[in-house]
Structures are given as structure tokens and as C-alpha cells.
Write a protein that holds these residues in place. Structure first.
Motif, PDB file in Angstrom:
ATOM      1  N   VAL A  84      -6.975  -4.725  -1.717  1.00 61.87           N
ATOM      2  CA  VAL A  84      -5.687  -4.292  -2.263  1.00 61.87           C
ATOM      3  C   VAL A  84      -5.161  -5.340  -3.247  1.00 61.87           C
ATOM      4  CG1 VAL A  84      -3.247  -3.857  -1.693  1.00 61.87           C
ATOM      5  CG2 VAL A  84      -5.063  -2.897  -0.245  1.00 61.87           C
ATOM      6  N   GLY A  85      -5.210  -6.605  -2.848  1.00 61.29           N
ATOM      7  CA  GLY A  85      -4.464  -7.627  -3.566  1.00 61.29           C
ATOM      8  C   GLY A  85      -5.228  -8.466  -4.554  1.00 61.29           C
ATOM      9  N   GLN A  86      -6.579  -8.391  -4.531  1.00 60.79           N
ATOM     10  CA  GLN A  86      -7.367  -9.165  -5.491  1.00 60.79           C
ATOM     11  C   GLN A  86      -8.751  -8.530  -5.637  1.00 60.79           C
ATOM     12  OE1 GLN A  86      -9.486 -12.987  -4.896  1.00 60.79           O
ATOM     13  NE2 GLN A  86      -7.621 -13.899  -5.698  1.00 60.79           N
ATOM     14  N   PRO A  87      -8.829  -7.342  -6.275  1.00 58.05           N
ATOM     15  CA  PRO A  87     -10.118  -6.674  -6.443  1.00 58.05           C
ATOM     16  C   PRO A  87     -11.099  -7.551  -7.231  1.00 58.05           C
ATOM     17  CG  PRO A  87      -8.301  -5.229  -7.067  1.00 58.05           C
ATOM     18  CD  PRO A  87      -7.724  -6.594  -6.888  1.00 58.05           C
ATOM     19  N   ARG A  88     -12.389  -7.459  -6.861  1.00 54.82           N
ATOM     20  CA  ARG A  88     -13.400  -8.304  -7.530  1.00 54.82           C
ATOM     21  C   ARG A  88     -14.591  -7.480  -8.007  1.00 54.82           C
ATOM     22  NH1 ARG A  88     -13.669 -13.048  -3.046  1.00 54.82           N
ATOM     23  NH2 ARG A  88     -11.527 -13.805  -3.262  1.00 54.82           N
ATOM     24  N   ASP A  89     -14.347  -6.228  -8.343  1.00 56.84           N
ATOM     25  CA  ASP A  89     -15.462  -5.398  -8.823  1.00 56.84           C
ATOM     26  C   ASP A  89     -15.286  -5.019 -10.285  1.00 56.84           C
ATOM     27  OD1 ASP A  89     -13.288  -3.742  -8.396  1.00 56.84           O
ATOM     28  OD2 ASP A  89     -14.489  -2.045  -7.727  1.00 56.84           O
ATOM     29  N   GLY A  90     -14.492  -5.810 -11.003  1.00 55.67           N
ATOM     30  CA  GLY A  90     -14.326  -5.554 -12.431  1.00 55.67           C
ATOM     31  C   GLY A  90     -13.192  -4.601 -12.769  1.00 55.67           C
ATOM     32  N   SER A  91     -12.549  -4.076 -11.753  1.00 55.13           N
ATOM     33  CA  SER A  91     -11.376  -3.212 -11.989  1.00 55.13           C
ATOM     34  C   SER A  91     -10.144  -3.890 -11.395  1.00 55.13           C
ATOM     35  CB  SER A  91     -11.571  -1.854 -11.315  1.00 55.13           C
ATOM     36  OG  SER A  91     -10.309  -1.189 -11.234  1.00 55.13           O
ATOM     37  N   PRO A  92      -9.039  -3.923 -12.155  1.00 54.61           N
ATOM     38  CA  PRO A  92      -7.828  -4.556 -11.619  1.00 54.61           C
ATOM     39  C   PRO A  92      -7.059  -3.658 -10.648  1.00 54.61           C
ATOM     40  CG  PRO A  92      -7.445  -3.763 -13.851  1.00 54.61           C
ATOM     41  CD  PRO A  92      -8.897  -3.489 -13.542  1.00 54.61           C
ATOM     42  N   LEU A 130      -6.405 -11.419 -11.808  1.00 56.90           N
ATOM     43  CA  LEU A 130      -5.888 -10.108 -11.400  1.00 56.90           C
ATOM     44  C   LEU A 130      -5.998  -9.081 -12.535  1.00 56.90           C
ATOM     45  CD1 LEU A 130      -2.679 -11.068  -9.398  1.00 56.90           C
ATOM     46  CD2 LEU A 130      -4.907 -10.387  -8.473  1.00 56.90           C
ATOM     47  N   TYR A 131      -5.914  -9.564 -13.781  1.00 56.72           N
ATOM     48  CA  TYR A 131      -5.951  -8.648 -14.931  1.00 56.72           C
ATOM     49  C   TYR A 131      -7.327  -8.008 -15.119  1.00 56.72           C
ATOM     50  CZ  TYR A 131      -1.327 -10.171 -16.455  1.00 56.72           C
ATOM     51  OH  TYR A 131       0.008 -10.414 -16.524  1.00 56.72           O
ATOM     52  N   SER A 132      -8.371  -8.742 -14.746  1.00 56.45           N
ATOM     53  CA  SER A 132      -9.708  -8.203 -14.978  1.00 56.45           C
ATOM     54  C   SER A 132     -10.466  -7.859 -13.678  1.00 56.45           C
ATOM     55  CB  SER A 132     -10.528  -9.167 -15.828  1.00 56.45           C
ATOM     56  OG  SER A 132     -10.309 -10.482 -15.408  1.00 56.45           O
ATOM     57  N   GLY A 133      -9.883  -8.169 -12.549  1.00 56.06           N
ATOM     58  CA  GLY A 133     -10.513  -7.786 -11.298  1.00 56.06           C
ATOM     59  C   GLY A 133     -11.799  -8.554 -11.006  1.00 56.06           C
ATOM     60  N   TRP A 134     -11.693  -9.862 -10.891  1.00 50.87           N
ATOM     61  CA  TRP A 134     -12.858 -10.654 -10.495  1.00 50.87           C
ATOM     62  C   TRP A 134     -12.461 -11.700  -9.454  1.00 50.87           C
ATOM     63  CZ3 TRP A 134     -12.598 -15.978 -11.442  1.00 50.87           C
ATOM     64  CH2 TRP A 134     -11.603 -16.385 -12.363  1.00 50.87           C
TER      65      TRP A 134
END
Ligand code: ZN
Length: 217
Positions: free
Chosen positions: A164-172, A213-217
């Protein structure tokens, strides 16, 4: 069983609020890491309590309770120290009552893996059958990697709803899942990233935590 599955909220209040707005009105289950990285730990704990969201303990929750950051990189460690400096006793009490493992019917939920609930990263490659067997469950729910996946196996299924709070799959976009019977729906929702980024900087947390957070990593 009809549940909304979330994980790794990491003190991101706007993201949790956006997920709650989109989620069906069913029991929510959180796979750990209520706090860490982001600047709203007290507000998130209060909302988790208010909404009666069930949660297991994550490695960041554990680090906030113990102060032991030996396994963390400097950025994560700084966020843990900051979180400890702003939480009140009642918030620490909330974290201290989280269990390593939660079971509901044939479902088992842990943050990392059934064998190492706090620290092991389980990726959607090899070994899922073994983790499922170790859990002794039909549905194994995990968090920790911040990367969503759902795999059906011969003997059941493994689900990571992403973060929820810090996606890391390339989607924010904030990530979560809805489990209904045998069906799993993976969902994403937009939230005001700029609001969180601004607050990260205002709080004096490392700027990289805002950027990612802007780029989801
Ligand atoms: Zn996490």
C-alpha cells in the motif's frame, strides 16, 4: 471467505485512505509493516485500530519496538529512529500485540515466509509449494517484497498483495487484493503521492524516500 488483503502500509496515511475508499466493506487483513519509511506512523496505527484491520508483525514494526536496526540500510534505519521518536506509548502497545502469524480457516498470513516470518523474501519463482506446505494452509498470504503476485498451485495458492505505502514494481499506485472464495482480484489505486513526499521532507526523513514513491521502486 471474503477478505480485503493489504500489506506494507509503512505509515503512508493517504495511500491507506485511498485503499479503504476503494475496498469492499469486508474484513481487512494486513501482512505486516504498519510503520517505517513514511511520515504518518501514529495516524496509520490509529486508523488500523479504528477500522479493526487485522495485522501480523513486520520487520519494520519489530525494529520500531526493539530499536534494533542492525539488519537495515542507513535510510531505513533513519526512518526507524524517526518513527520511534514520534510514537506515543499507546502506538507502541499496538505494535507489541501484533503476532508473527495469523490464521483464519485455511488461510495463513505471515510477513516474510512461514519459516522466517520477519526476514525471508519470497518471490514468485521456485519454492512456493514448499512454503505452502510449511504453512500447512491452502492460502498463504505474504508481504515484505512490496511486489504483488498471485500463484495457484496444486495444493493451494500463494498471494502477495504488494504494498500500500511503498510499491516496488514500477508503479506508484497503492496495491491491494480482494479474496472472494477461490477468486483473487489484484487492484491498484491512485493516491496523492506529492502530499506524502512533502511531509517526508518536512519531517526531515531522507529525501530518497519521497523520490521513490513517484516511480514505485
Ligand atoms: Zn515492507
Amino acid at each position: 471467505m471474503h477478505l480485503c488483503i493489504i500489506s506494507d502500509v509503512h505509515a503512508n496515511l493517504p495511500a491507506l485512505e485511498a485503499v479503504l475508499d476503494e475496498a469492499p466493506r469486508v474484513q481487512l487483513l494486513h501482512a505486516g509493516d504498519v510503520v517505517g519509511y513514511n511520515p504518518y506512523p501514529a495516524e496509520v496505527i490509529e486508523l488500523m485500530r479504528e477500522k479493526r484491520i487485522l495485522s501480523v508483525l513486520g520487520n519494520h514494526d519489530y525494529a520500531v519496538l526493539t530499536g534494533d536496526v542492525s539488519a537495515f540500510n542507513p535510510v531505513a534505519a533513519r526512518a526507524i529512529a524517526w518513527t520511534r521518536s514520534v510514537l506515543e506509548r499507546e502506538h507502541l502497545e499496538y505494535l507489541s500485540q501484533l503476532e508473527l502469524e495469523l490464521r483464519m480457516n485455511s488461510l495463513c498470513c505471515v510477513h516474510g515466509s512461514p519459516g522466517d516470518a520477519l526476514w525471508e523474501y519470497v518471490h514468485p519463482g521456485e519454492g512456493l509449494e514448499l512454503h505452502l506446505r510449511n504453512a500447512g494452509a491452502e492460502m498463504l498470504v505474504l508481504g515484505h517484497t512490496h511486489v504483488p503476485f498471485y500463484r495457484k498451485l496444486g495444493s493451494g495458492a500463494v498471494l502477495n498483495p504488494g504494498s500500500v505505502g511503498q510499491p516496488r514494481d514500477g508503479s506508484p499506485l497503492a496495491s491491494f487484493a480482494v479474496l472472494r472464495g477461490e477468486e483473487v482480484e489484484m487492484l491498484r489505486v491512485e493516491y496523492p503521492v506529492h502530499r506524502v513526499a512533502k511531509e517526508i521532507l518536512r519531517a526531515g526523513l531522507p529525501a530518497v524516500l519521497a523520490q521513490r514513491l513517484y516511480s514505485g521502486w
